[in-house]
Design a protein around this motif. Structure first.
Motif, PDB file in Angstrom:
ATOM      1  N   THR A  14       0.750  -1.195  -0.283  1.00 58.64           N
ATOM      2  CA  THR A  14       0.338  -0.095   0.410  1.00 58.64           C
ATOM      3  C   THR A  14       0.887   1.009   0.757  1.00 58.64           C
ATOM      4  OG1 THR A  14      -1.429  -1.452   1.200  1.00 58.64           O
ATOM      5  CG2 THR A  14      -2.246   1.473   1.173  1.00 58.64           C
ATOM      6  N   ARG A  16       0.218   5.318   0.667  1.00 60.92           N
ATOM      7  CA  ARG A  16      -0.723   6.667   0.203  1.00 60.92           C
ATOM      8  C   ARG A  16       0.267   7.573   0.330  1.00 60.92           C
ATOM      9  NH1 ARG A  16      -5.355   7.165   4.731  1.00 60.92           N
ATOM     10  NH2 ARG A  16      -6.394   5.525   3.259  1.00 60.92           N
ATOM     11  N   ASP A  25      -4.838   6.915  -2.511  1.00 60.65           N
ATOM     12  CA  ASP A  25      -4.411   6.271  -2.015  1.00 60.65           C
ATOM     13  C   ASP A  25      -3.916   5.383  -3.279  1.00 60.65           C
ATOM     14  OD1 ASP A  25      -4.648   5.198   0.718  1.00 60.65           O
ATOM     15  OD2 ASP A  25      -6.202   5.007  -0.052  1.00 60.65           O
ATOM     16  N   ALA A  26      -2.463   5.436  -3.786  1.00 58.81           N
ATOM     17  CA  ALA A  26      -1.710   4.622  -4.697  1.00 58.81           C
ATOM     18  C   ALA A  26      -1.601   3.220  -5.571  1.00 58.81           C
ATOM     19  CB  ALA A  26      -0.232   5.536  -5.505  1.00 58.81           C
ATOM     20  N   LEU A  27      -1.534   3.311  -4.192  1.00 62.90           N
ATOM     21  CA  LEU A  27      -1.435   1.170  -3.977  1.00 62.90           C
ATOM     22  C   LEU A  27      -2.757   0.766  -3.178  1.00 62.90           C
ATOM     23  CD1 LEU A  27       2.502   1.011  -4.911  1.00 62.90           C
ATOM     24  CD2 LEU A  27       0.392   1.052  -6.644  1.00 62.90           C
ATOM     25  N   SER A  48      -3.034   4.670 -12.465  1.00 62.69           N
ATOM     26  CA  SER A  48      -3.213   3.133 -11.940  1.00 62.69           C
ATOM     27  C   SER A  48      -2.354   3.004 -11.022  1.00 62.69           C
ATOM     28  CB  SER A  48      -3.109   2.510 -13.173  1.00 62.69           C
ATOM     29  OG  SER A  48      -2.047   1.842 -14.186  1.00 62.69           O
ATOM     30  N   GLY A  49      -1.038   3.869 -10.917  1.00 64.24           N
ATOM     31  CA  GLY A  49      -0.597   3.251  -9.896  1.00 64.24           C
ATOM     32  C   GLY A  49       1.358   2.418 -10.728  1.00 64.24           C
ATOM     33  N   THR A  52       4.199   3.908  -9.246  1.00 66.63           N
ATOM     34  CA  THR A  52       4.103   3.871  -7.758  1.00 66.63           C
ATOM     35  C   THR A  52       4.774   2.768  -7.428  1.00 66.63           C
ATOM     36  OG1 THR A  52       3.147   6.148  -7.637  1.00 66.63           O
ATOM     37  CG2 THR A  52       3.504   4.652  -5.572  1.00 66.63           C
ATOM     38  N   ASP A 220      -6.825   2.327 -10.322  1.00 67.22           N
ATOM     39  CA  ASP A 220      -6.913   2.755  -8.836  1.00 67.22           C
ATOM     40  C   ASP A 220      -6.305   1.731  -8.026  1.00 67.22           C
ATOM     41  OD1 ASP A 220      -8.900   3.851 -10.674  1.00 67.22           O
ATOM     42  OD2 ASP A 220     -10.377   2.983 -10.150  1.00 67.22           O
ATOM     43  N   GLY A 221      -4.722   1.490  -8.557  1.00 64.97           N
ATOM     44  CA  GLY A 221      -3.502   1.498  -7.402  1.00 64.97           C
ATOM     45  C   GLY A 221      -4.863  -0.080  -6.842  1.00 64.97           C
ATOM     46  N   ARG A 222      -4.526  -1.110  -8.230  1.00 67.81           N
ATOM     47  CA  ARG A 222      -5.461  -2.770  -7.557  1.00 67.81           C
ATOM     48  C   ARG A 222      -5.273  -3.018  -7.971  1.00 67.81           C
ATOM     49  NH1 ARG A 222      -9.919   0.789  -4.804  1.00 67.81           N
ATOM     50  NH2 ARG A 222      -9.605   0.041  -2.587  1.00 67.81           N
TER      51      ARG A 222
END
Length: 250
Positions: A14, A16, A25-27, A48-49, A52, A220-222
Motif C-alpha cells: 500500500t 498513500r 491511495d496510489a496502491l 493506476s499506480g 508507484t 486505481d491502485g489495485r
C-alpha cells in the motif's frame, strides 16, 4: 532457499500520498509474485499506480504498508544505504529516456554499476554484454554518437551486466519507433529465455506487452486482473474495457 521462491514478491503493498481528507491511495493492498525467469508486463491507465509500484519495488519509495521481498528477503524497511546497495547489485534498470551518462562511452556506461560498487569492471564482461545487444563495435562511442535505439540497447547491456535478480523496465520503448522498439523487446525477451532473467516491465503498449509471459493490469491502485500468454489483440481489447476487470486472474 527453496527453488520455487519468487525472484520478487509484494504482499499487501500500500502507498498513500498525503494525509487526511487530501490523501491519495496510489496502491491498495497489492499481492503479486514474480517467478524466476519470467517476463511480466504491468499495464493500466494513467494514475493506476504503475510508476508507484515500480518505485516501491526498487526501493526508491517506501510503501505505507506491506512488504517487498527479493528472493524471499524482506527489504521493505532496510536503511537507505542498504537499499542503494540493493539497487546497485541486485536490480537492473531500463528507463524510457535511456539514462546514459553523456560523457562516458558505451563501454564505460555498461561498466558503471561495477564502478559504483567499488569493483573493477571486467573487460570481458563488458564486451560480452555489448555483444549480446549487438553493439560490440560501438564500445568506444559516446551516447551522442549513437541512435536512440542504440542508446537503449546500451542501457539494456548495462542493466544485465551484473546478472541482477530482477530487471525493471519503465516504458523502455516509449521513445523509440516501432522497428527499433521491436529490437529492444527482442533483447529483453532473449534475456529471459537465454539467461533466465526475471523482468518486470511497465508499458502502455499492447505490442510491447505481447513479448511478456503474462500481463498484470492495475486499476486505481489495485490488481484488476492478469492475462497469461498475451497477444496484441487480447491486451488491446482488455485495455478498452478496464472497468470490467474484476481482480480474477485471466
Amino acid at each position: 532457499m527453496a527453488d520455487d521462491t519468487p525472484a520478487l514478491a509484494v504482499q499487501g503493498l500500500t502507498k498513500r500520498h498525503g494525509s487526511g481528507a487530501g490523501a491519495v491511495d496510489a496502491l491498495v493492498g497489492i499481492d503479486l509474485a514474480f517467478a524466476r525467469g519470467t517476463f511480466t508486463a504491468v499495464m493500466g491507465p494513467s494514475g493506476s499506480g504503475k510508476s508507484t509500484f515500480l518505485a516501491c519495488v526498487a526501493g526508491l519509495e517506501r510503501p505505507t504498508s506491506g512488504q517487498v521481498l527479493i528472493e524471499g528477503t524482506d527489504v521493505t524497511h532496510w536503511t537507505e544505504a542498504r537499499r542503494t546497495r540493493m539497487r546497485r547489485d541486485r536490480i537492473g534498470f531500463v528507463f524510457q529516456d535511456f539514462s546514459l551518462i553523456p560523457y562516458l562511452t558505451a563501454a564505460e556506461n555498461v561498466a558503471l554499476p561495477a564502478r559504483l560498487s567499488g569493483r573493477r569492471a571486467q573487460p570481458e564482461a563488458i564486451r560480452t554484454a555489448l555483444a549480446r545487444v549487438g553493439l560490440e563495435n560501438r564500445a568506444g562511442h559516446l551516447p551522442g554518437a549513437l541512435s536512440g535505439g542504440q542508446q537503449q540497447r546500451v542501457a539494456v547491456a548495462r542493466a544485465l551486466v551484473t546478472g541482477p535478480t530482477v530487471l525493471l523496465a519503465d516504458e523502455p520503448t516509449g521513445a523509440l519507433d516501432s522497428a527499433t522498439a521491436r529490437k529492444v523487446l527482442q533483447l529483453l525477451r532473449a534475456a529471459v529465455d537465454d539467461l533466465g532473467q526475471t523482468t518486470v516491465m511497465v508499458t502502455h503498449d499492447p505490442v510491447a506487452a505481447s513479448y511478456a509471459d503474462d500481463v498484470v493490469f492495475l486499476v486505481d491502485g489495485r490488481v484488476g486482473g492478469r492475462m497469461a500468454a498475451p497477444s496484441v489483440d487480447a491486451v488491446a481489447a482488455q485495455l478498452a474495457h478496464l472497468d470490467q476487470l474484476t481482480g480474477v486472474a485471466r
